[in-house]
Enzyme design. Structure first.
Site, PDB file in Angstrom:
ATOM      1  CB  ALA A  95      -1.946  -5.093   9.294  1.00 54.51           C
ATOM      2  CE  LYS A  96       0.593  -3.155   1.873  1.00 51.90           C
ATOM      3  NZ  LYS A  96      -0.224  -4.315   1.733  1.00 51.90           N
ATOM      4  NE  ARG A  97      -3.656  -2.199  11.780  1.00 52.45           N
ATOM      5  CZ  ARG A  97      -4.670  -2.690  10.804  1.00 52.45           C
ATOM      6  NH1 ARG A  97      -4.285  -2.707   9.542  1.00 52.45           N
ATOM      7  NH2 ARG A  97      -5.664  -3.165  11.153  1.00 52.45           N
TER       8      ARG A  97
ATOM      9  CG  ASP B  99      -2.933  -2.461   1.025  1.00 53.22           C
ATOM     10  OD1 ASP B  99      -2.439  -2.891  -0.096  1.00 53.22           O
ATOM     11  OD2 ASP B  99      -2.828  -3.400   2.065  1.00 53.22           O
TER      12      ASP B  99
END
Lengths: 272, 272
Positions: A95-97, B99
């Site tokens: 999710a790369k939050r 991303d």
């Protein structure tokens, strides 16, 4: 899931393979599109065909969000399916939050509690108070971007900060954060020669490694420089496995690709 | 929405206020919890009470994702409500995404096409190919983190990279990317003295400024150092407005807080 349980699964399955579930409706067999929830049905078929060869699955949230609410229903069904049918699988929300403290807490709640993932990927740019809320969850893992597999990794991650690349500073600094034992790191396979240096900073941490296969990284090189006594690696493959075929044999072909990787991994583990 | 349309709205309303919609069910009047969709109903009331005083609304995705699929339905209803009823409002998905290329394209599709936001916030750590997919959308805006308002900003963003802080390198490098005219930047109000230096690098860009109010930043200081000929600022307030009261007068009190800020802004604009 605890790190110890993950290590046990790796030894049992002789595999440290993670399958990335990045489902693009344009790339799956066309007959899925007639079903009510093509993304979930495709994931289910891939999972059923590969679960004994993989130790982890990594749905990338972007590929679900792109389909709006229907996509989120597919994500929820996918994680529930894994948790119910294969509870020893390690699940990663890619999710790369990352946001200010109270907001990161909400993301942690979303992925660790509501969806019940074992781990989530996060971005480091906002620093300590954007990551620590994730680290507070027991037996949950926070996988922070260190050195990514894409071209853009060289824009900022490798810049020289007082004689040391930024990604090394990110690794070092993160070790001082509260509950840092819950950290893992993303390190791209396309930069295998960097693993030696990275292992000097984080010898014991698990590294999630994208970039083997479609992006050109070599499994044996990564293992040579990146493996530790507990293996310490999760090698991700997405497109190379899930899109091995666009025909009715897609699951069979996905299994064949996963098996190829698992066998290579078993050999590496044995030779250690 | 084009940048020119945003500037026109700012002049028309004598306001560059952005209201952050970070709805925590524990902080809104309790009687909302009896409704089917308390988050949307609360947002709707806040929007109706403040739409003539604000030029932008910024739902933070974390606060919706924390409630799973129900939360995503609330997010979709909130953005649809704004687009249908107040089409001249600038909408910001505060999502801090980013991303590898094909994945960022999916996020862009999710927020620009599926949800129809005017803009999204993104994180810069993965570099050029993680941001350019967002920039490819016409009349859509990508708001990249530069210098954030939290404590953790000092962990990496202000590190010295060859004699220059990392956030300045991020600003400079991003100007070389394709369609960089679609970039805006997040700069925290808690660091007003940094705006002079930032304006030397991005004199014309819009800056989204969190941190006024609850986080301690000063509106007049930010404007003194950060305003350009087209105003070039969107000042966000979340908690200070939406949680001004937890009683039945919450909308009235939210309007009063928004009005206070708008009046201060009108004064600043006039004195320019």
């Amino acid at each position: 899931m605890t790190t110890q349980q993950l290590i046990e699964q790796i030894k049992l399955k002789k595999s440290f393979l993670c399958v990335g579930l990045d489902v693009d409706l344009n790339k799956i067999p066309e007959y899925f599109l007639e079903q009510e929830d093509p993304i979930f049905e495709f994931n289910k078929a891939i999972i059923d065909a590969t679960h004994d060869l993989a130790v982890a699955y990594k749905p990338n949230t972007a590929f679900f969000e792109a389909y709006g609410i229907k996509g989120w229903i597919s994500l929820q069904k996918t994680i529930n399916y894994i948790n119910e049918n294969y509870p020893v699988i390690f699940t990663i929300a890619d999710a790369k939050r990352g946001d200010i403290g109270n907001t990161s807490s909400m993301y942690a709640k979303a992925f660790f509690e509501d969806l019940n993932f074992d781990s989530i990927t996060v971005a480091p740019y906002m620093g300590k108070d954007s990551v620590e809320p994730f680290l507070a969850f027991e037996d949950k893992h926070t996988i922070m971007l260190a050195l990514t597999s894409n071209e853009g990794a060289f824009d900022f991650q490798t810049l020289d900060v007082d004689g040391k690349e930024l990604y090394k500073r990110v690794l070092e600094t993160s070790k001082t954060w509260k509950n840092s034992e819950n950290l893992m790191y993303v390190v791209g396979a396309t930069k295998a020669e960097y693993f030696t240096e990275i292992r000097k900073i984080v010898p014991d941490s698990f590294l999630l490694v994208p970039g083997v296969g479609a992006q050109g990284g070599s499994l044996s090189e990564v293992c040579k420089y990146g493996m530790n006594d507990n293996v310490g690696l999760l090698i991700n493959s997405s497109r190379g496995i899930i899109y091995a075929s666009k025909e009715t044999d897609f699951a069979e072909k996905a299994r064949a690709e996963a098996l190829k990787m698992q066998e290579e991994m078993a050999e590496i583990l044995q030779s250690k």
